[in-house]
Structure formats: structure tokens, C-alpha cells
Write a protein that holds these residues in place. Structure first.
Motif, mmCIF file in Angstrom:
data_model
loop_
_atom_site.group_PDB
_atom_site.id
_atom_site.type_symbol
_atom_site.label_atom_id
_atom_site.label_comp_id
_atom_site.label_asym_id
_atom_site.label_seq_id
_atom_site.Cartn_x
_atom_site.Cartn_y
_atom_site.Cartn_z
ATOM 1 N N VAL A 171 -5.105 -40.657 57.021
ATOM 2 C CA VAL A 171 -3.534 -40.321 56.840
ATOM 3 C C VAL A 171 -3.524 -39.723 55.589
ATOM 4 O O VAL A 171 -3.753 -40.183 54.359
ATOM 5 C CB VAL A 171 -2.769 -41.712 56.874
ATOM 6 C CG1 VAL A 171 -1.437 -41.590 56.456
ATOM 7 C CG2 VAL A 171 -2.918 -42.236 58.157
ATOM 8 N N ASN B 137 4.638 -44.327 56.181
ATOM 9 C CA ASN B 137 4.024 -43.566 55.195
ATOM 10 C C ASN B 137 4.823 -42.679 54.340
ATOM 11 O O ASN B 137 5.623 -42.079 54.620
ATOM 12 C CB ASN B 137 2.979 -42.623 56.265
ATOM 13 C CG ASN B 137 2.041 -43.532 56.842
ATOM 14 O OD1 ASN B 137 1.448 -44.333 56.537
ATOM 15 N ND2 ASN B 137 1.964 -42.779 58.053
ATOM 16 N N ASP C 244 7.403 -41.020 56.789
ATOM 17 C CA ASP C 244 7.312 -40.963 58.386
ATOM 18 C C ASP C 244 6.612 -42.125 58.885
ATOM 19 O O ASP C 244 6.480 -43.208 57.890
ATOM 20 C CB ASP C 244 6.773 -39.737 58.844
ATOM 21 C CG ASP C 244 5.091 -39.411 58.581
ATOM 22 O OD1 ASP C 244 4.584 -40.726 58.118
ATOM 23 O OD2 ASP C 244 4.363 -38.419 58.647
ATOM 24 N N THR C 245 6.435 -42.144 59.925
ATOM 25 C CA THR C 245 5.771 -43.386 60.649
ATOM 26 C C THR C 245 4.678 -43.162 61.491
ATOM 27 O O THR C 245 4.444 -42.179 62.155
ATOM 28 C CB THR C 245 6.833 -44.445 61.252
ATOM 29 O OG1 THR C 245 7.132 -43.753 62.703
ATOM 30 C CG2 THR C 245 7.851 -44.949 60.304
ATOM 31 N N GLN C 246 3.686 -44.142 61.562
ATOM 32 C CA GLN C 246 2.521 -44.130 62.292
ATOM 33 C C GLN C 246 2.553 -45.342 63.087
ATOM 34 O O GLN C 246 1.885 -46.299 62.433
ATOM 35 C CB GLN C 246 1.128 -43.517 61.732
ATOM 36 C CG GLN C 246 -0.055 -43.445 62.691
ATOM 37 C CD GLN C 246 -1.196 -42.824 61.824
ATOM 38 O OE1 GLN C 246 -1.463 -43.136 60.717
ATOM 39 N NE2 GLN C 246 -1.878 -41.796 62.458
ATOM 40 N N TYR D 55 3.294 -48.598 60.607
ATOM 41 C CA TYR D 55 3.251 -48.265 59.503
ATOM 42 C C TYR D 55 4.433 -47.042 58.731
ATOM 43 O O TYR D 55 4.515 -45.986 59.501
ATOM 44 C CB TYR D 55 1.802 -47.893 58.982
ATOM 45 C CG TYR D 55 0.782 -48.835 59.277
ATOM 46 C CD1 TYR D 55 0.687 -49.864 58.012
ATOM 47 C CD2 TYR D 55 0.259 -49.186 60.343
ATOM 48 C CE1 TYR D 55 -0.454 -50.754 58.216
ATOM 49 C CE2 TYR D 55 -0.790 -49.811 60.396
ATOM 50 C CZ TYR D 55 -1.235 -50.965 59.344
ATOM 51 O OH TYR D 55 -1.855 -51.983 59.451
ATOM 52 N N PRO E 91 6.822 -50.876 65.572
ATOM 53 C CA PRO E 91 6.983 -49.489 65.441
ATOM 54 C C PRO E 91 8.592 -48.984 65.273
ATOM 55 O O PRO E 91 8.973 -48.050 64.511
ATOM 56 C CB PRO E 91 6.330 -48.836 66.589
ATOM 57 C CG PRO E 91 5.424 -49.735 67.039
ATOM 58 C CD PRO E 91 5.988 -51.183 66.646
#
Length: 593
Positions: A36, A86, A79-81, A84, A57
Motif C-alpha cells: 500500500v 489509508n 481512502d480505504t482498503q 483500513y 469496511p
């Protein structure tokens, strides 16, 4: 920059959580996975899922939506993954990081905290050369002191000299008793190697089971009486006795300091325990200890019964002949530290853990704030069998032996590499010796400090001196490469960009290197907070890997003019970063290898 960014992200995330009605006690901020390309991540959505009644999420996405990057320092986007969040840095973060590290030789140091710390380490009894098993103390101790200094503390480095115990009385008596002709030749040059022969002879003479001197019971009894007189003379403040002992102590200590200088390890002050006997501090401590409820007179000695404090062994502080013990004098020593410094850190072998539990408890009973006292315990350094070290009968392996061997092996490796290159501009002998010393001693220091202190080390040459593995030479090579690139750029007339355009440092390898550079101050801060310099060693290994990936993929001088200038600035920033990280560890940063 990393510390500022982390603080800004924490504030923004805390605000988003509070606005959404969530608790803000655990933000879950951490490093993102290697795949990432973010600078920070947060796992807070895991903790909130049950309370939110939604999958992690979804919680992460809601929080990301709530954070506006615009007012957050250095934040480009969130942003998200999966679960998480980020956090990505902007171009200003890159520019400020490269500028700071490329132009400021003190990069990595933190602001002055206005707090003084005394770090006591090594403090080996001045009875002879430093053994390799104890080599961890000066190496770890020096790195702890360096880390605290970089972290903004006012650090004093102290060596506590045991110049009043039975060992020194035996040493003084033996030095004044035996003739040079009665002793074997010294193992090597040095005052400590010279005088240790007297100490060994004295102990052999006093041992009824050692027939090397064949002393009689009457002779041993007479010798013990002289030794006891020396101890009592010190306790009574007799100036002549003090001068006799000091002559031996200072001579041996001078030789030991020459060995420590090789590491190199230096001290601001050598604090002698007789200082606290001579100024009345020990008498004062004894009087106060005798007044405690825990004080008892048992087995012909004054002691503290510490059973109610969870310590099974009594703390003995005064013998029947009214002479104090090392531990008594150490109480006075530590109270002096508390008067002079805000904090006191002691680096000490794990075999002293019980002694320091007793010391902590005793100091607390005397009304001291023992939260100001911290210990770093270390385990031993071993050498495996078959490692080619020469062990002298009866003495084991001294630190000087280890350093000699390290430099010899480093020299052989440097010369082999020069032969393999078959270059016309080979280094001269002075250069080879300099590099061999820097690499050899650096290998010993790095291999020792890179491990958690409480873990036993088995020192292995192939690992420590491997130029390709994550060892000192591997990291030192990064600094040498940075210097080489800078020299070539200077010769070619290439100047570093003063404010590099972020768009010119846009490859994954360049961005990864910037992120690692920015982390150095935070790593030092964490290492200082935990008194764990091995964290800096772990960082600099990872830094070396990251730089080498950049070195392979991002040529500097063959790039176009603007990109070459930007990359050169990044190289200069990397040079400062690796140099200062190695400096924290006490490892030299060679300019050529």
C-alpha cells in the motif's frame, strides 16, 4: 515531517470519531502494508464495528468521507482498503523531507526537551581487561546515550568506578607485594594487561586450593589482615590508603579506557565510589537505613528485611566491622544522581536484576522517587566454537582480541574486493586500514546493538561482516554509495535541486525512499522512549534495502538535467539519514568502501 504528519492525522481522525459519537481513546494508527503506497493507516474500524452495528469496511468508508484533507498538514487524500483507512501525503511533504535531510546535517535530532538524563554504563571493575562477554555493556550503553541525546535530552555519560571493595584491596596488596620477576609476561601491551598479572597472582596466593604459590595458612592469614586494613583505611578516610588504591585503580582504568576508545566509547565522568565514602554520604545512608523498620542485625551484619516488599533476599548494608558494602555506596551514588539529574538510566547485566530490585526498594524506603530510575538489562555475548579466535589459557577472550580479529577479517575482505575489481584507482594502504577499522569495529557494534538486549548473542563472523546481508557493511555501503554519487555529480557539474519538484520524484522507489527518510526522527523518538536502540538498527536495515532499490532503478547522472538535480537532492538526503542513524548506533559511516 513524519511526526508532524502523524500528529495531524491523529487530530483529524479523533475529530471525525468524536463528531460521529465514537470513543477516541484508540485511533489504531499504524504503518500500512508494504503493498500500500500510503504513509499511514488506521485499523480503528475494527474496534468500532460492534458499536456501529456495521461491518468494518463500512465504518472505515464513513470515517474517510468525514475527513477533509484540505486543512490537514501534508495530507493529500484518504481512502480505504477493506477495513483500513489509508492516509497519503502530498507533494509538500516530499519537498520538505528532502530539503530538510539534504541541507541539515543534524536531521533526525529532536528539539531540546529541557530534561537531563545520566546514563551509567560499562562500570566494569578495574581488575583487568574487558572480557568479550561483557562487551555488550559499553556498546548498548553508548547507543542508549546516543539515542537519548538525539531525542533532545541533555545526556551525561558516566562510568561508576568500584575503587573501594575487597577486589581493589586485594589488587592493591598484590601490586605492593609481588615482584615483576615473579609474574608471567603480559598478554599484550597495555596497563590493564600489565597489572592484571598482580591481581591474578594475589587471588591464587590467597586460595588454599591453588598450589601455584604454595602459600601457607599463616601467610594467607597475614595477607588477609593487610587486605582488611586497606578496606578499613578507605572506610576511615585515610588519605594514604586512598592514594595507594588510587594508584592501582587509575592505572588499570587507563588501560581499559584505551580499549573502550577503540569502539569508540567515551564518558563525561568517571565517578568513584570512594567519593561517597569521603564526603560522608555513605555514613548518612547507613544511619538512615538503620532507622528503618525493615532494618535488622543478623549474621554479624546490618541488613534490610525486604520480604514484605516481595524480595526474599535481605539487603546487607553494613558489616560487623562497620565497613560498608558496594550496595550501600551505590545507594548514596543514586541519591547523588537524583540530586544532579532529572532521570537516571543504568545499563547492567541481567545477573544484577535482583540487586537492582533491592536497590529500587531501598531507595524508595528512603523517600526517593524511583520512577526516575530505569534499568536496561542485557544478556551476554558468546563466541561459537571454531570461530578462529585465539583464547589464552586462563583468561578467555578479551574485547581487544575480538576487535583485532574483526579488523583483520574486514581488511582481508576489503583487499579481496579490490583484487576482484582490478581497478586502476585502487585505494592506498591508508584507505584500506581506515575502511578495515571502520567496517571491522562497526560490524561488532552493529551486530551487538541490533539485537534486543535481553537476548543472548552468539557472535558469528560470516554474518557480521557480510557485505551483502543486513549487516553493518551492508548499511555502511549505502553511505559510501551516496558519497560516491555526490562526488561524481560534483565532478560533472551537477547541482542538487534546492526545492525538488515532486513530479520529478514520482517512481515507487523514490517515493518509498522519501517515506523512509521522513521516519528517522520518529524512530529515534520511539527508541528513546523505550530505551531500545535496536529499533534504530532495524530501521537502518530497512532503509538500506529501500535505498538499494532506488539505486538500481533510478540512475542519477544519466537522467535528464532536472530529474538528475532532484535525484541528487534525494541522494544527499539519504546520505544524511543513514549517517545519522549509524551515528546513533555508534557505527562509522565510511565515505568510500
Amino acid at each position: 515531517m513524519f511526526r508532524q504528519f502523524r500528529a495531524a492525522v491523529a487530530d483529524a481522525l479523533e475529530t471525525a470519531l468524536a463528531d460521529a459519537g465514537y470513543p477516541t481513546d484508540d485511533l489504531g494508527i499504524e504503518e500500512p502494508p508494504d503493498d500500500v503506497d500510503a504513509t499511514l493507516a488506521s485499523s480503528v474500524a475494527f474496534r468500532l464495528a460492534a458499536e456501529a452495528g456495521a461491518p468494518p469496511p463500512q465504518v472505515a468508508a464513513e470515517l474517510a468521507e468525514a475527513i477533509d484533507p484540505e486543512p490537514v498538514t501534508y495530507l493529500a487524500r484518504v481512502d480505504t482498503q477493506g477495513p483500513y483507512l489509508n492516509f497519503y501525503t502530498d507533494g509538500t511533504y516530499l519537498t520538505d523531507t528532502v530539503d530538510a535531510a539534504a541541507t541539515d546535517e543534524t536531521f533526525g535530532t529532536l528539539p531540546d526537551r529541557g530534561e537531563s538524563v545520566v546514563v551509567e554504563h560499562t562500570s566494569a571493575n578495574p581488575t583487568g581487561p574487558i572480557h568479550v562477554g561483557r562487551a555488550r555493556n559499553p556498546i548498548v550503553g553508548d547507543a542508549v546515550a546516543n539515542t537519548l541525546s538525539y531525542a533532545g535530552y541533555d545526556v551525561a555519560r558516566h562510568y561508576y568506578v568500584n575503587d573501594a571493595g575487597r577486589q581493589m584491596a586485594v589488587f592493591t596488596w598484590a601490586y605492593e607485594t609481588f615482584d615483576e620477576g615473579d609474574l608471567p609476561e603480559p598478554e599484550r601491551d597495555g596497563d590493564d594487561y600489565d597489572l592484571v598479572r598482580y591481581y591474578r597472582a594475589g587471588n591464587a596466593y590467597l586460595d588454599p586450593d591453588d598450589d601455584s604459590w604454595a602459600s601457607t595458612a599463616a601467610e594467607r592469614e597475614a595477607a588477609e589482615a593487610e587486605i582488611e586494613a586497606i578496606m578499613e583505611g578507605l572506610e576511615a578516610g585515610d588519605e594514604a590508603t586512598y592514594e595507594r588504591v588510587t594508584a592501582v585503580v587509575d592505572t588499570v582504568l587507563g588501560g581499559m579506557r584505551e580499549t573502550l576508545d577503540r569502539l569508540p566509547v567515551s564518558f563525561d565522568e568517571f565517578v568513584k565510589e570512594t567519593r561517597f565514602m569521603r564526603d560522608g554520604s555513605v555514613d548518612d545512608v547507613v544511619e538512615r537505613l538503620q532507622a528503618l523498620e525493615e532494618a535488622v542485625y543478623e549474621e554479624d551484619a546490618w541488613q534490610l528485611d525486604l520480604h514484605e516488599h516481595g524480595i526474599d533476599k535481605n539487603f546487607v548494608f553494613l558489616r560487623e566491622n562497620d565497613t560498608s558494602l558496594y550496595t550501600t555506596r551505590d545507594v548514596a551514588h543514586h541519591e547523588w544522581k537524583f540530586d544532579e539529574f532529572d532521570r537516571a538510566v543504568t545499563v547492567i547485566g541481567e545477573d544484577h536484576e535482583l540487586t537492582f530490585r533491592q536497590l529500587d526498594t531501598t531507595l524508595e524506603l528512603l523517600g526517593n522517587d524511583t520512577d526516575r530510575l530505569e534499568q536496561v538489562f542485557y544478556s551476554w555475548v558468546n563466541l561459537p566454537g571454531g570461530e578462529g579466535m585465539s583464547t589464552r589459557e586462563g583468561t578467555g577472550v578479551d574485547l581487544d582480541d575480538l576487535l583485532d580479529e574483526a579488523v583483520d577479517r574486514a581488511r582481508a575482505e576489503v583487499e579481496r574486493r579490490l583484487d576482484d575489481r582490478q581497478r586502476d584507482d585502487e585505494l592506498d594502504e591508508t584507505d584500506v586500514e581506515r575502511i578495515a577499522e571502520q567496517v571491522g569495529v562497526g560490524a561488532v557494534r552493529f551486530d551487538v546493538v541490533a539485537k534486543q538486549p535481553t537476548k543472548t548473542i552468539t557472535f558469528e563472523w560470516d554474518r557480521a561482516l557480510d557485505f551483502e546481508a543486513q549487516s553493518a557493511p551492508y548499511v555502511q555501503y549505502v553511505h559510501a554509495r551516496c558519497c560516491g554519487i555526490a562526488d561524481e555529480a560534483r565532478a560533472a557539474g551537477v547541482e542538487p535541486a534546492t526545492t525538488p519538484d515532486p513530479d520529478l520524484l514520482d517512481t515507487p522507489e523514490e517515493r518509498a525512499l522519501v517515506r523512509e527518510i521522513a521516519r528517522l526522527p520518529a524512530v529515534i523518538e520511539e527508541a528513546a522512549d523505550e530505551l531500545e536502540p535496536h529499533r534504530v538498527a532495524s530501521y537502518v536495515r530497512r532503509f538500506a534495502e529501500t535505498f538499494n532499490a532506488f539505486y538500481r532503478e533510478c540512475p542519477v547522472l544519466s537522467a535528464d538535467e532536472d530529474r538528475a538535480a532532484a535525484r541528487l537532492a534525494l541522494v544527499l538526503a539519504a546520505r544524511t539519514t543513514v549517517a545519522n542513524a549509524l551515528d546513533v548506533l555508534g557505527v562509522a559511516a565510511p565515505e568510500s568502501m
